[in-house]
Design a protein around this motif. Structure first.
Motif, mmCIF file in Angstrom:
data_model
loop_
_atom_site.group_PDB
_atom_site.id
_atom_site.type_symbol
_atom_site.label_atom_id
_atom_site.label_comp_id
_atom_site.label_asym_id
_atom_site.label_seq_id
_atom_site.Cartn_x
_atom_site.Cartn_y
_atom_site.Cartn_z
ATOM 1 N N SER A 1 -9.898 -28.238 -8.500
ATOM 2 C CA SER A 1 -9.290 -28.084 -7.181
ATOM 3 C C SER A 1 -8.431 -26.832 -7.115
ATOM 4 O O SER A 1 -8.456 -26.091 -6.125
ATOM 5 C CB SER A 1 -8.461 -29.330 -6.852
ATOM 6 O OG SER A 1 -7.808 -29.190 -5.608
ATOM 7 N N ALA A 2 -7.667 -26.581 -8.175
ATOM 8 C CA ALA A 2 -6.820 -25.390 -8.206
ATOM 9 C C ALA A 2 -7.642 -24.111 -8.264
ATOM 10 O O ALA A 2 -7.286 -23.098 -7.636
ATOM 11 C CB ALA A 2 -5.868 -25.461 -9.393
ATOM 12 N N ALA A 3 -8.746 -24.145 -9.000
ATOM 13 C CA ALA A 3 -9.585 -22.948 -9.092
ATOM 14 C C ALA A 3 -10.115 -22.535 -7.732
ATOM 15 O O ALA A 3 -10.254 -21.340 -7.442
ATOM 16 C CB ALA A 3 -10.745 -23.210 -10.065
ATOM 17 N N GLY A 4 -10.401 -23.536 -6.893
ATOM 18 C CA GLY A 4 -10.938 -23.206 -5.576
ATOM 19 C C GLY A 4 -9.887 -22.849 -4.555
ATOM 20 O O GLY A 4 -10.029 -21.861 -3.825
ATOM 21 N N THR A 5 -8.800 -23.640 -4.492
ATOM 22 C CA THR A 5 -7.820 -23.470 -3.414
ATOM 23 C C THR A 5 -6.655 -22.574 -3.784
ATOM 24 O O THR A 5 -6.070 -21.945 -2.904
ATOM 25 C CB THR A 5 -7.277 -24.851 -2.988
ATOM 26 O OG1 THR A 5 -6.719 -25.518 -4.129
ATOM 27 C CG2 THR A 5 -8.378 -25.710 -2.396
ATOM 28 N N VAL A 6 -6.293 -22.504 -5.062
ATOM 29 C CA VAL A 6 -5.137 -21.708 -5.473
ATOM 30 C C VAL A 6 -5.544 -20.279 -5.812
ATOM 31 O O VAL A 6 -4.837 -19.329 -5.468
ATOM 32 C CB VAL A 6 -4.418 -22.371 -6.662
ATOM 33 C CG1 VAL A 6 -3.242 -21.523 -7.131
ATOM 34 C CG2 VAL A 6 -3.936 -23.767 -6.282
ATOM 35 N N PHE A 7 -6.680 -20.117 -6.484
ATOM 36 C CA PHE A 7 -7.100 -18.793 -6.930
ATOM 37 C C PHE A 7 -8.234 -18.216 -6.075
ATOM 38 O O PHE A 7 -8.093 -17.143 -5.479
ATOM 39 C CB PHE A 7 -7.537 -18.840 -8.399
ATOM 40 C CG PHE A 7 -6.422 -19.136 -9.353
ATOM 41 C CD1 PHE A 7 -5.436 -18.202 -9.604
ATOM 42 C CD2 PHE A 7 -6.350 -20.350 -10.006
ATOM 43 C CE1 PHE A 7 -4.402 -18.467 -10.482
ATOM 44 C CE2 PHE A 7 -5.326 -20.630 -10.885
ATOM 45 C CZ PHE A 7 -4.348 -19.692 -11.126
ATOM 46 N N GLY A 8 -9.378 -18.913 -6.051
ATOM 47 C CA GLY A 8 -10.586 -18.331 -5.475
ATOM 48 C C GLY A 8 -10.491 -18.008 -3.996
ATOM 49 O O GLY A 8 -10.703 -16.853 -3.582
ATOM 50 N N PHE A 9 -10.182 -19.010 -3.187
ATOM 51 C CA PHE A 9 -10.176 -18.803 -1.738
ATOM 52 C C PHE A 9 -9.130 -17.778 -1.296
ATOM 53 O O PHE A 9 -9.457 -16.849 -0.542
ATOM 54 C CB PHE A 9 -9.951 -20.142 -1.030
ATOM 55 C CG PHE A 9 -9.951 -20.035 0.465
ATOM 56 C CD1 PHE A 9 -11.139 -19.920 1.168
ATOM 57 C CD2 PHE A 9 -8.762 -20.036 1.174
ATOM 58 C CE1 PHE A 9 -11.148 -19.812 2.544
ATOM 59 C CE2 PHE A 9 -8.752 -19.932 2.555
ATOM 60 C CZ PHE A 9 -9.953 -19.815 3.243
ATOM 61 N N ALA B 1 -15.464 -16.981 -0.638
ATOM 62 C CA ALA B 1 -14.314 -17.811 -0.274
ATOM 63 C C ALA B 1 -14.760 -19.176 0.229
ATOM 64 O O ALA B 1 -14.105 -20.189 -0.047
ATOM 65 C CB ALA B 1 -13.479 -17.100 0.788
ATOM 66 N N VAL B 2 -15.864 -19.215 0.958
ATOM 67 C CA VAL B 2 -16.391 -20.490 1.442
ATOM 68 C C VAL B 2 -16.754 -21.404 0.270
ATOM 69 O O VAL B 2 -16.409 -22.597 0.246
ATOM 70 C CB VAL B 2 -17.610 -20.249 2.345
ATOM 71 C CG1 VAL B 2 -18.361 -21.549 2.607
ATOM 72 C CG2 VAL B 2 -17.167 -19.630 3.663
ATOM 73 N N GLY B 3 -17.437 -20.856 -0.726
ATOM 74 C CA GLY B 3 -17.798 -21.670 -1.889
ATOM 75 C C GLY B 3 -16.581 -22.166 -2.644
ATOM 76 O O GLY B 3 -16.526 -23.336 -3.063
ATOM 77 N N CYS B 4 -15.582 -21.299 -2.824
ATOM 78 C CA CYS B 4 -14.361 -21.717 -3.529
ATOM 79 C C CYS B 4 -13.621 -22.810 -2.762
ATOM 80 O O CYS B 4 -13.138 -23.790 -3.356
ATOM 81 C CB CYS B 4 -13.452 -20.515 -3.733
ATOM 82 S SG CYS B 4 -14.096 -19.266 -4.875
ATOM 83 N N ALA B 5 -13.531 -22.652 -1.445
ATOM 84 C CA ALA B 5 -12.815 -23.651 -0.649
ATOM 85 C C ALA B 5 -13.536 -24.990 -0.668
ATOM 86 O O ALA B 5 -12.893 -26.047 -0.734
ATOM 87 C CB ALA B 5 -12.649 -23.160 0.785
ATOM 88 N N ALA B 6 -14.865 -24.978 -0.604
ATOM 89 C CA ALA B 6 -15.616 -26.236 -0.632
ATOM 90 C C ALA B 6 -15.369 -26.991 -1.928
ATOM 91 O O ALA B 6 -15.166 -28.215 -1.925
ATOM 92 C CB ALA B 6 -17.108 -25.956 -0.443
ATOM 93 N N VAL B 7 -15.353 -26.271 -3.062
ATOM 94 C CA VAL B 7 -15.072 -26.915 -4.344
ATOM 95 C C VAL B 7 -13.656 -27.493 -4.358
ATOM 96 O O VAL B 7 -13.424 -28.636 -4.770
ATOM 97 C CB VAL B 7 -15.269 -25.913 -5.493
ATOM 98 C CG1 VAL B 7 -14.771 -26.493 -6.812
ATOM 99 C CG2 VAL B 7 -16.738 -25.536 -5.616
ATOM 100 N N GLY B 8 -12.688 -26.701 -3.904
ATOM 101 C CA GLY B 8 -11.314 -27.184 -3.898
ATOM 102 C C GLY B 8 -11.107 -28.370 -2.981
ATOM 103 O O GLY B 8 -10.391 -29.318 -3.340
ATOM 104 N N TYR B 9 -11.733 -28.360 -1.805
ATOM 105 C CA TYR B 9 -11.560 -29.452 -0.856
ATOM 106 C C TYR B 9 -12.170 -30.755 -1.374
ATOM 107 O O TYR B 9 -11.573 -31.835 -1.267
ATOM 108 C CB TYR B 9 -12.193 -29.093 0.483
ATOM 109 C CG TYR B 9 -11.455 -28.025 1.250
ATOM 110 C CD1 TYR B 9 -10.183 -27.618 0.880
ATOM 111 C CD2 TYR B 9 -12.044 -27.392 2.344
ATOM 112 C CE1 TYR B 9 -9.509 -26.633 1.567
ATOM 113 C CE2 TYR B 9 -11.375 -26.404 3.047
ATOM 114 C CZ TYR B 9 -10.110 -26.027 2.658
ATOM 115 O OH TYR B 9 -9.447 -25.052 3.347
ATOM 116 N N VAL B 10 -13.380 -30.672 -1.922
ATOM 117 C CA VAL B 10 -14.072 -31.889 -2.341
ATOM 118 C C VAL B 10 -13.348 -32.533 -3.522
ATOM 119 O O VAL B 10 -13.114 -33.746 -3.540
ATOM 120 C CB VAL B 10 -15.529 -31.574 -2.687
ATOM 121 C CG1 VAL B 10 -16.203 -32.770 -3.357
ATOM 122 C CG2 VAL B 10 -16.301 -31.206 -1.415
#
Length: 335
Positions: free
Chosen positions: A96-104, A180-189
């Protein structure tokens, strides 16, 4: 004479919310989260500035917002005396952190240095479909065919709007936006998966605190050398406190209450809310075509919600053996 002590009153039994009430509450919180997240695009644009007049470095905006929100999370968790998450949940927290904190945040900051906020808002309109597809696979949430038709129609509308506004051309910034879309989807799910096992506020807070050993030194190392405008620091403050922290309080709880697959489609409104916010914040004009596309996307969201609930499973019918007629009590007796 001793008196018999009165028995203590039994505690009241709290009824759990009905599924319909939870779904409505999840939708309301989802709308609130989308509204808070929609402002992140123009605010990030204010923070980094355009290529011809740069303000704060994108790396500093990315790590600085995460470090500031991490410090706020640390104080909040200490005040709330929140327990440490179980060890089995830390891998999901890391995803979750990889997607929402860093990637997106990093991909958005890099894209908004080259592309305007309106372009970024409409390109990321495919995020609801990406989130729904990943939720269907990871969380085993299923929906009817009509839901996927409405989701695809809504994404087609926002993509058509993006191509129309961009003159039919795609740029390198679009690659950062799709990443960013891919990172956010991973973090959200994975954030929604965790919110079913721990409070939603704890999910984003522990993810930010766990990243502090990386984000804090990185933010200090990328501290801007040149002075920035007050509006740039204001945009940075918003994405730090609201977009990176408080917005997830509402969003993760919405995904847990209403279902990730269903609530994620509310994000189809986020690009158009960002466009409306860009008018007073960035001085960008609002055209009638924006309102037309916004109404069309709103229609797909309203129709898609009717198909978000999975179809009831058919109950197999068991063949009934013919029953022999019940004889009359006196039938068959000798005369």
């Amino acid at each position: 004479m001793p008196t018999t002590p009165r028995p203590l009153p039994s505690p009241p039994v709290l009824a759990s919310p009905r599924p319909a009430d939870a779904a409505r509450r999840g939708l309301a919180l989802g709308l609130l989260g989308v509204l808070l997240f929609a402002l992140a695009f123009p605010m990030t644009r204010l923070a980094v500035g355009p290529a011809e007049a740069p303000q704060l470095p994108p790396a500093f905006v990315t790590m600085g917002r995460a470090a500031g929100a991490g410090l706020l999370s640390l104080l909040w968790l200490a005040a709330a005396r929140a327990p440490l998450p179980p060890r089995r949940l830390w891998p999901s927290l890391a995803l979750s952190a990889a997607g929402t904190v860093f990637g997106f945040p990093l991909c958005i900051a890099l894209a908004l240095r080259e592309a305007p906020a309106m372009h970024a808002a409409v390109v990321t309109g495919v995020l609801p479909l990406a989130t729904a597809a990943l939720a269907a696979w990871v969380l085993h949430q299923r929906a009817r065919v009509g839901f996927w038709v409405c989701a695809a129609a809504g994404c087609a509308l926002v993509l058509a709007f993006a191509l129309r506004e961009g003159g039919g051309r795609l740029s390198a910034a679009d690659g950062w936006l799709l990443a960013a879309v891919g990172c956010a989807a991973v973090g959200y799910v994975w954030g929604a998966k965790l919110s079913a096992q721990m409070p939603a506020e704890h999910v984003i807070s522990w993810a930010l605190v766990a990243c502090l050993p990386i984000t804090a030194p990185w933010a200090l190392g990328t501290w801007p050398d040149a002075p920035a405008s007050a509006s740039a620091w204001g945009g940075f403050a918003y994405v730090t406190v609201v977009s990176m922290w408080l917005g997830f309080f509402a969003w993760y709880r919405a995904l847990a209450l209403g279902g990730t697959l269903r609530v994620s489609q509310v994000q189809l409104l986020q690009p158009f809310l960002a466009l409306l916010a860009a008018v007073p914040l960035l001085g960008e004009p609002l055209r009638a075509s924006t309102l037309v596309f916004a109404l069309a996307v709103l229609a797909t969201v309203a129709i898609g919600r009717r198909f978000a609930r999975p179809a009831p499973a058919a109950v197999p019918r068991t063949p009934q053996r013919p029953q022999s007629p019940i004889p009359h009590p006196h039938e068959g007796d000798p005369p």
